[in-house]
Design an enzyme around this catalytic site. Structure first.
Site, PDB file in Angstrom:
ATOM      1  N   ASP A 160       0.857  -1.183   0.000  1.00 15.06           N
ATOM      2  CA  ASP A 160       0.000   0.000   0.000  1.00 15.06           C
ATOM      3  C   ASP A 160       0.898   1.240   0.000  1.00 15.06           C
ATOM      4  OD1 ASP A 160      -2.308   1.665   0.446  1.00 15.06           O
ATOM      5  OD2 ASP A 160      -3.244  -0.077   1.400  1.00 15.06           O
ATOM      6  N   GLU A 192      -6.259   4.075  -5.940  1.00 18.04           N
ATOM      7  CA  GLU A 192      -7.493   4.402  -5.236  1.00 18.04           C
ATOM      8  C   GLU A 192      -7.856   5.817  -5.669  1.00 18.04           C
ATOM      9  OE1 GLU A 192      -9.426   4.743  -0.789  1.00 18.04           O
ATOM     10  OE2 GLU A 192      -7.569   5.741  -1.268  1.00 18.04           O
ATOM     11  N   ASP A 232      -2.781   4.845  -2.418  1.00 23.19           N
ATOM     12  CA  ASP A 232      -3.783   5.397  -1.515  1.00 23.19           C
ATOM     13  C   ASP A 232      -4.095   6.865  -1.815  1.00 23.19           C
ATOM     14  OD1 ASP A 232      -5.174   4.929   1.199  1.00 23.19           O
ATOM     15  OD2 ASP A 232      -4.069   6.767   1.582  1.00 23.19           O
ATOM     16  N   HIS A 278     -11.411  -2.426   3.296  1.00 24.80           N
ATOM     17  CA  HIS A 278     -11.233  -2.092   4.712  1.00 24.80           C
ATOM     18  C   HIS A 278     -11.863  -0.754   5.075  1.00 24.80           C
ATOM     19  CE1 HIS A 278      -8.319   0.253   2.630  1.00 24.80           C
ATOM     20  NE2 HIS A 278      -8.072   0.952   3.716  1.00 24.80           N
ATOM     21  N   ASP A 279     -12.381  -0.026   4.099  1.00 22.93           N
ATOM     22  CA  ASP A 279     -13.021   1.268   4.368  1.00 22.93           C
ATOM     23  C   ASP A 279     -14.544   1.161   4.333  1.00 22.93           C
ATOM     24  OD1 ASP A 279     -10.637   2.652   4.591  1.00 22.93           O
ATOM     25  OD2 ASP A 279     -10.578   3.185   2.460  1.00 22.93           O
TER      26      ASP A 279
HETATM   27  O1  TEU Z   1      -8.998   6.203   1.876  1.00 21.78           O
HETATM   28  C1  TEU Z   1      -9.195   7.395   1.144  1.00 21.78           C
HETATM   29  C2  TEU Z   1     -10.527   7.972   1.221  1.00 21.78           C
HETATM   30  O2  TEU Z   1     -10.858   8.796   0.387  1.00 21.78           O
HETATM   31  C3  TEU Z   1     -11.319   7.866   2.496  1.00 21.78           C
HETATM   32  O3  TEU Z   1     -11.805   9.135   2.774  1.00 21.78           O
HETATM   33  C4  TEU Z   1     -12.482   6.990   2.470  1.00 21.78           C
HETATM   34  O4  TEU Z   1     -13.476   7.585   1.695  1.00 21.78           O
HETATM   35  C5  TEU Z   1     -12.864   6.846   3.913  1.00 21.78           C
HETATM   36  O5  TEU Z   1     -12.141   5.724   4.359  1.00 21.78           O
HETATM   37  C6  TEU Z   1     -14.289   6.643   4.238  1.00 21.78           C
HETATM   38  O6  TEU Z   1     -14.430   6.596   5.630  1.00 21.78           O
HETATM   39  C7  TEU Z   1      -7.683   5.819   2.096  1.00 21.78           C
HETATM   40  C8  TEU Z   1      -7.594   4.535   2.906  1.00 21.78           C
HETATM   41  O7  TEU Z   1      -8.183   3.491   2.190  1.00 21.78           O
HETATM   42  C9  TEU Z   1      -8.207   4.747   4.254  1.00 21.78           C
HETATM   43  O8  TEU Z   1      -8.212   3.584   5.022  1.00 21.78           O
HETATM   44  C10 TEU Z   1      -7.426   5.821   4.944  1.00 21.78           C
HETATM   45  O9  TEU Z   1      -8.035   6.141   6.163  1.00 21.78           O
HETATM   46  C11 TEU Z   1      -7.301   7.085   4.087  1.00 21.78           C
HETATM   47  O10 TEU Z   1      -6.930   6.815   2.742  1.00 21.78           O
HETATM   48  C12 TEU Z   1      -6.216   7.975   4.637  1.00 21.78           C
HETATM   49  O11 TEU Z   1      -4.974   7.372   4.397  1.00 21.78           O
END
Ligand code: TEU
Ligand code: CA
Length: 554
Positions: free
Chosen positions: A98, A255, A198, A327-328
């Site tokens: 990542d 992403e 990311d 995971h989000d």
């Molecule tokens: O997520 C990016 C992102 O745009 C986040 O705002 C997402 O929409 C959010 O997780 C919703 O709650 C990435 C990663 O996947 C995430 O786990 C991280 O927290 C984030 O970047 C910051 O690094």
């Protein structure tokens, strides 16, 4: 290695903290992943993406990196990482890391040195702005509050798109970019096959730090507004591609959110696109426009529309990576299947729809056994900073504490961050005697790998059938690379499409709790998959049972 070697591969996302704990301290680790490589291989997985396993204070669960060159001790040692890469290679599998370089942790040496003095050369690694009249702009952080944080006792602010412990790196600074590329290449030299990138859209800033008209009582404005007016990122990503991915023939999956049609071209279009692929998040935004607390279960028509729209837009340009969850997000089966209809049959139907789309299918850990959302007892059980923020948003919107809690925990990122349920022992065979770092009272203790391995009718074995079909010697190429065309688009409750190359494969799903009849345009050659246990032939006229999915060649 062949260019575009990653086409036609199946990918799997691991959230290291919750995958498998090998030393019984309650935290998943690298050795735990190595132990399970054979399990993943048997599932049909080729590419394994690890969410961050770098050194971190874990305010945002590892997406706040304090040392890009070191494995965090909770996950094991640098040798464990080398071993994981080597063991994966032995099995023809690829490790993807990542890449979190929009920001780092405030504990990173660069930021610590930047704090030492206004004259520090590291100030320019970040965005520090002197602003006596308050924050330089009114942009709302993804995790709530203003994106500017004031340094105590000064008029100086630093910028953070996400949490205040995640300062944004200054991509305008060539030295920062150089250090990032060097770090990436260091990992490539170690044998990793690529990166998931990311929050990459956030590296662009509106450097005028414009104040926009607020969209809420907090006086702030959603990041989407300034992103529209930000610098182009193509030059940076092109440079990253030339300096890193291209040299190592890497797999790079971005992403990316809210990309314009123009962006899409350089992101994934043509032989020299900056990324190999980007995730398709279209269906994961359904019914979330008004905040997590206003979410309602999407209808089959909304899901269908989002899938078809994604292919219509992306397929002519490049390769997307398809997901059900990550995971989000909450668990996909709980999010998209109406609660009353949630069972193994509907889970398999949903898996069929997603795994056989055009693109690279990503399976998120636990998805392959049909893991469902958690039951959280109280706010104390929530670790995720994003959920805690959305809870506050719901309260400000007039929700009572109970209804705010119930609403946001349905979408909470923690739903997918609990341990993988390997067996039905107290801690699911994730850890032996130590309570896992995150543990809630599961509504679904019986959903385990152990129980499903030997059960031919299990969701797990169905996933294996899907990955085998994806790599089938006769039909695989068509499913991996063939054109995607909607079928029976107007038919309510039916999500169906055709995949065409040298073969014609139809993937037809009745995504509702009632029967439906339809007629195929051509005679069936072969039934490739059916989530109902049925004997006999099918003719061109098909009656589909509730949540029945069939895949056929015709
Ligand atoms: O997520 C990016 C992102 O745009 C986040 O705002 C997402 O929409 C959010 O997780 C919703 O709650 C990435 C990663 O996947 C995430 O786990 C991280 O927290 C984030 O970047 C910051 O690094
Ligand atoms: Ca451990």
């Amino acid at each position: 290695m062949e260019k575009n070697w990653w086409k036609g591969k199946v990918a799997y996302q691991i959230y290291p903290k919750s995958f498998k704990d090998s030393n019984d301290d309650g935290i998943g680790d690298l050795k735990g992943i190595t132990e399970k490589l054979d399990y993943l291989k048997d599932l049909g997985v080729d590419i394994v993406w690890l969410s961050p396993m770098f050194k971190s204070p874990f305010v945002d669960q590892g997406y706040d990196i304090s040392d890009y060159y070191a494995v965090d001790p909770i996950f094991g040692t640098d040798q464990d990482m080398d071993e994981l890469i080597a063991e994966a290679k032995k099995r023809d599998m690829y490790i993807v890391l990542d890449l979190v370089v929009n920001h780092c942790s405030d504990q990173h040496e660069w930021f610590q040195k930047a704090l030492e003095s206004p004259d520090s050369e590291y100030r320019d690694y970040f965005y520090f702005v002197d602003s006596p009249d308050g924050p330089p702009s009114n942009w709302r952080s993804y995790f709530g509050g203003n994106m500017w944080e004031k340094l105590p006792g000064t008029d100086t602010y630093y910028f953070h798109s996400f949490h205040k412990t995640q300062p944004d790196l200054n991509w305008q600074n060539p030295l920062v970019r150089r250090k990032i590329y060097d770090m990436m290449n260091w990992w490539f030299e170690k044998g990793v096959a690529g990166f998931r990138i990311d929050a990459i859209i956030n590296i662009k800033k509106d450097l005028n730090w414009t104040n926009y008209k607020t969209d809420n009582k907090d006086g702030l404005v959603t990041p989407e507004v300034f992103l529209e007016n930000a610098q182009p990122i193509e030059p940076f990503l092109r440079e990253m591609y030339e300096e890193t991915f291209k040299k190592y023939n890497a797999f790079a999956v971005g992403e990316v959110f809210n990309e314009s049609d123009e962006d899409l071209q350089f992101l994934i279009g043509g032989e020299d696109s900056v990324f190999s692929s980007i995730f398709d998040f279209k269906q994961s935004t359904i019914n979330l426009e008004d905040g997590w607390h206003n979410f309602t279960t999407p209808t089959s028509e909304q899901i269908k529309e989002s899938i078809f729209a994604a292919h219509k837009r992306n397929d002519p340009v490049g390769v997307i990576s398809t997901i059900i969850e990550n995971h989000d997000q909450p668990r996909g089966v709980s999010r998209y299947i109406p609660e009353a209809d949630l069972n193994d049959t509907s889970k398999k139907a949903f898996a069929t729809v997603f795994m056989l789309r055009k693109g690279i299918p990503f399976i998120y850990q636990g998805q392959e056994i049909g893991m469902e959302n958690q039951v959280f007892g109280s706010l104390e059980e929530i670790d995720d900073i994003s959920t805690l923020n959305e809870y506050e948003v719901a309260i400000k919107d007039g929700y009572s504490p109970v209804s705010a809690f119930n609403a946001v925990t349905k979408i909470s990122r923690d739903n997918a961050r609990t341990p993988v349920q390997w067996d039905d022992s107290l801690y699911f065979g994730f850890s032996e005697t130590t309570r896992p770092w995150m543990f809630s009272q599961q509504p679904n203790r019986s959903i385990t790998v152990a129980a499903q391995l030997d059960d031919e009718a299990s969701v797990l074995n169905y996933y294996k059938r899907l990955t085998r079909l994806y790599k089938n010697p006769v039909y695989g190429k068509t499913i991996q690379l063939g054109e995607f065309n909607p079928l029976f688009e107007e038919m309510e409750g039916v999500i169906a499409y055709e995949r065409t190359l040298d073969k014609n494969v139809a993937v037809i799903t009745n995504f509702q709790n009632s029967e439906v009849g339809l007629e195929l345009a051509k005679p069936i050659v072969e039934i490739l998959l059916n989530n109902y246990d049925e004997e006999g032939e099918l003719d061109q006229k098909i009656a589909l049972k509730p949540y029945q999915s069939i895949v056929l060649a015709y």
